[in-house]
Design an enzyme around this catalytic site. Structure first.
Site, PDB file in Angstrom:
ATOM      1  N   ARG A  18       0.823  -1.220   0.000  1.00  0.00           N
ATOM      2  CA  ARG A  18       0.000   0.000   0.000  1.00  0.00           C
ATOM      3  C   ARG A  18       0.853   1.264   0.000  1.00  0.00           C
ATOM      4  NH1 ARG A  18      -3.537  -0.714   4.960  1.00  0.00           N
ATOM      5  NH2 ARG A  18      -1.619  -1.711   5.620  1.00  0.00           N
ATOM      6  N   ASN A  36      -6.202  -2.975   1.871  1.00  0.00           N
ATOM      7  CA  ASN A  36      -6.171  -4.425   2.008  1.00  0.00           C
ATOM      8  C   ASN A  36      -7.596  -4.929   2.167  1.00  0.00           C
ATOM      9  OD1 ASN A  36      -3.379  -4.614   1.960  1.00  0.00           O
ATOM     10  ND2 ASN A  36      -3.160  -4.650   4.168  1.00  0.00           N
TER      11      ASN A  36
END
Length: 91
Positions: A18, A36
């Site tokens: 990320r 996620n």
């Protein structure tokens, strides 16, 4: 202007995906987000000019060090309402 939602599977969580993706998207001036998902995948939305969006999706195929992207699903979507790129809480 184009917008795509992608879902990446493989070893994509716990490898800094990320944060890596946020940096790459901001470098390209793209809007969107990344998060996620509970099933172990990573979901992202990218919006901007076609060239930079296609380029970042290509980058996602390899991901950051220690990641192993096995599958990328790609879907057309609406651009996000908020400009800029952010990391969203996990879903």
């Amino acid at each position: 202007m184009v917008a795509f939602r992608i879902v990446m599977s493989g070893r994509v969580q716990g490898v800094g995906f990320r944060a890596w993706l946020e940096r790459r998207a901001r470098e390209r001036g793209l809007s969107g987000w990344v998060r996620n998902l509970r099933d172990g995948t990573v979901e992202a939305v990218f919006a901007g000019p076609a060239g930079p969006v296609d380029a970042i999706i290509d980058l996602c195929r390899s991901g950051p060090p220690h990641a192993r992207v096995e599958v990328i699903e790609r879907y057309e979507t609406e651009p996000p309402a908020i400009p800029g790129f952010q990391i969203r809480p996990s879903d």
